[in-house]
Design an enzyme around this catalytic site. Structure first.
Site, PDB file in Angstrom:
ATOM      1  N   CYS A  69     119.429  19.595  27.299  1.00 18.19           N
ATOM      2  CA  CYS A  69     119.925  20.882  27.937  1.00 18.19           C
ATOM      3  C   CYS A  69     120.996  21.530  26.621  1.00 18.19           C
ATOM      4  O   CYS A  69     121.557  20.418  26.021  1.00 18.19           O
ATOM      5  CB  CYS A  69     120.241  20.703  29.097  1.00 18.19           C
ATOM      6  N   ASP A 114     115.519  21.479  28.942  1.00 19.47           N
ATOM      7  CA  ASP A 114     115.927  22.760  28.042  1.00 19.47           C
ATOM      8  C   ASP A 114     116.742  23.891  28.709  1.00 19.47           C
ATOM      9  O   ASP A 114     116.811  24.951  28.250  1.00 19.47           O
ATOM     10  CB  ASP A 114     114.516  23.233  27.674  1.00 19.47           C
TER      11      ASP A 114
HETATM   12  O1  LIG Z   1     116.598  25.043  23.837  1.00 19.90           O
HETATM   13  C1  LIG Z   1     115.984  24.792  22.258  1.00 19.90           C
HETATM   14  O2  LIG Z   1     115.869  23.704  22.023  1.00 19.90           O
HETATM   15  C2  LIG Z   1     115.364  25.720  21.811  1.00 19.90           C
HETATM   16  C3  LIG Z   1     115.659  26.743  21.066  1.00 19.90           C
HETATM   17  C4  LIG Z   1     117.328  27.107  20.986  1.00 19.90           C
HETATM   18  C5  LIG Z   1     117.869  26.409  20.131  1.00 19.90           C
HETATM   19  O3  LIG Z   1     117.599  25.036  20.010  1.00 19.90           O
HETATM   20  C6  LIG Z   1     119.216  26.590  19.380  1.00 19.90           C
HETATM   21  O4  LIG Z   1     119.579  27.736  19.465  1.00 19.90           O
HETATM   22  O5  LIG Z   1     119.814  25.568  18.757  1.00 19.90           O
HETATM   23  C7  LIG Z   1     114.862  27.783  20.803  1.00 19.90           C
HETATM   24  O6  LIG Z   1     113.685  27.426  20.466  1.00 19.90           O
HETATM   25  O7  LIG Z   1     115.273  28.930  20.609  1.00 19.90           O
END
Ligand SMILES: O=C(O)/C=C(\CC(=O)C(=O)O)C(=O)O
Length: 296
Positions: A28, A249
Site C-alpha cells: 500500500c 494496493d
Molecule cells: O500501486 C502500484 O504499485 C502501482 C502503480 C503506481 C506505482 O507503483 C508508483 O507510482 O510507484 C501503478 O501501476 O501506477
C-alpha cells in the site's frame, strides 16, 4: 500537470472474508498530505492526499493488523511521507523506499532505523524517466543486512530484465507478479515466463496483488469481481506458497477510471488462497519473514 487524481473508494464495503489475526497488507502507499509532504517535481501523476490516517482507518476497517508501505513514484526519492507513516504506526508498519542510487551508508542506516526493509526499482516508463541498471546493481550490493529489492515491471520486459535480476545479490520481491496478462489464463505465455523466473532462484518472492489493475476492463479484463485474475493467480499461489505475499494496493494510483472497492479486493484472498493454511502463509508467515523477521 495540474489535475490531481482521486483513485480510491470513498466508502469501501466490509469484506465477507475475515483476515486471520495478525494479517499484513504488504503493498500500500501514502500520498502526502501535500502541504506537509510535497510530491516530486518529476511525478507523473498527482494524486489527492491519502495520508496515514486514512490508511490506518482502512487497515482497521478491512481487518488487517499491519501495513507495508511502499514508496510510490509520485514522491520520488524523498521517503518522508512513508517514514512519517511508519513512525506514527505504533510499530504496525514497515516500508520499502525508493532511493537515489548514490545514497550513503549512513542514510541507508537511517532508513533501516525508520523501519525500511527494502528498496524499490521501478521500470514502468509511464511512472519514471529512467531506471539505470548499473547504478541499481551497485546500491543493491551494499544494502543493510536482511533487506531485499522490490522490482516493478510489466510482462513485456521480463526477459530483457533477466540478466539484471540474476545479478542482484539479495532476495527479490516482484510487484504484481510482473503484471501478467491474466486474460491468458493460468498457463498463458506470461504466467509461464513468470514461473520460469521463479524457478530460476529460490529467493524470488512475489505479490499476488492487483486484480483491479490486471483484470481491469480497460485492460480487456472483466472488472470486479475479477474472475480472470482469480483463475490465473490461484495456481501460482498454490505452487509457490512459501514466497508469496499480498496487499491491497491502496490508494490504487492511476486507477481513477475504475475505482475499486477495497472490501471486494480483500474478498479475492480466499479465491486465490482457499485454505486457512495458505491464507496464513500469504498474510502472516511470508510477509513476517520479509518485514518483521525478528518476531518469528
Ligand atoms: O500501486 C502500484 O504499485 C502501482 C502503480 C503506481 C506505482 O507503483 C508508483 O507510482 O510507484 C501503478 O501501476 O501506477
Amino acid at each position: 500537470m495540474t489535475d490531481r487524481i482521486l483513485c480510491w473508494h470513498s466508502n469501501p464495503s466490509k469484506p465477507a472474508f475475515t483476515p486471520p489475526p495478525g494479517a499484513i497488507d504488504a503493498h500500500c502507499h501514502v500520498f502526502g498530505p501535500i502541504a506537509e509532504f510535497p510530491f516530486s517535481a518529476k511525478a507523473k501523476y498527482l494524486p489527492e492526499d491519502a495520508g496515514l490516517d486514512m490508511l490506518f482507518t482502512l487497515r482497521d476497517h478491512l481487518g488487517f493488523a499491519r501495513n507495508v508501505i511502499v514508496q510510490a513514484s509520485c514522491h520520488g526519492t524523498d521517503n518522508a511521507a512513508t517514514l512519517d507513516a511508519i513512525a506514527k504506526s505504533n510499530g504496525k508498519a514497515r516500508g520499502v523506499a525508493v532511493v537515489d542510487p548514490a545514497i550513503s551508508e549512513a542514510d541507508l542506516s537511517a532508513l533501516h532505523e525508520g523501519g525500511i526493509r527494502g528498496i524499490r526499482f521501478n521500470f514502468l516508463k509511464r511512472l519514471v524517466d529512467n531506471a539505470p541498471k548499473d547504478k541499481f546493481l551497485e546500491v543493491a550490493s551494499r544494502l543493510p543486512k536482511g533487506w531485499h529489492v522490490v522490482i516493478y515491471f510489466e510482462a513485456d520486459i521480463l526477459e530483457e530484465l533477466r540478466p539484471f535480476m540474476d545479478a542482484i545479490p539479495v532476495p527479490l520481491v516482484i510487484d504484481h507478479m510482473g503484471r501478467p496478462d491474466v486474460q491468458q489464463g493460468p498457463d498463458g505465455e506470461d504466467m509461464q515466463a513468470f514461473r520460469r523466473l521463479l524457478d530460476s532462484r529460490e529467493d524470488i518472492w512475489f505479490k499476488a496483488t492487483c486484480p483491479e489493475r490486471l483484470d481491469a476492463v480497460k485492460e480487456g479484463g472483466m472488472g470486479d469481481p475479477w474472475d480472470n485474475f482469480a483463475t490465473a493467480v490461484a495456481p501460482l499461489v498454490a505452487d509457490y506458497q512459501d514466497r508469496v505475499i499480498w496487499g491491497t494496493d491502496w490508494p490504487h494510483p492511476n486507477m481513477q477510471d475504475e475505482i475499486a472497492d477495497d472490501g471486494h479486493i480483500v474478498d479475492m484472498i480466499p479465491r486465490i488462497a482457499p485454505t486457512t493454511e495458505l491464507q496464513h502463509k500469504l498474510l502472516i508467515t511470508n510477509p513476517m519473514r520479509l518485514y518483521w523477521p525478528e518476531e518469528l
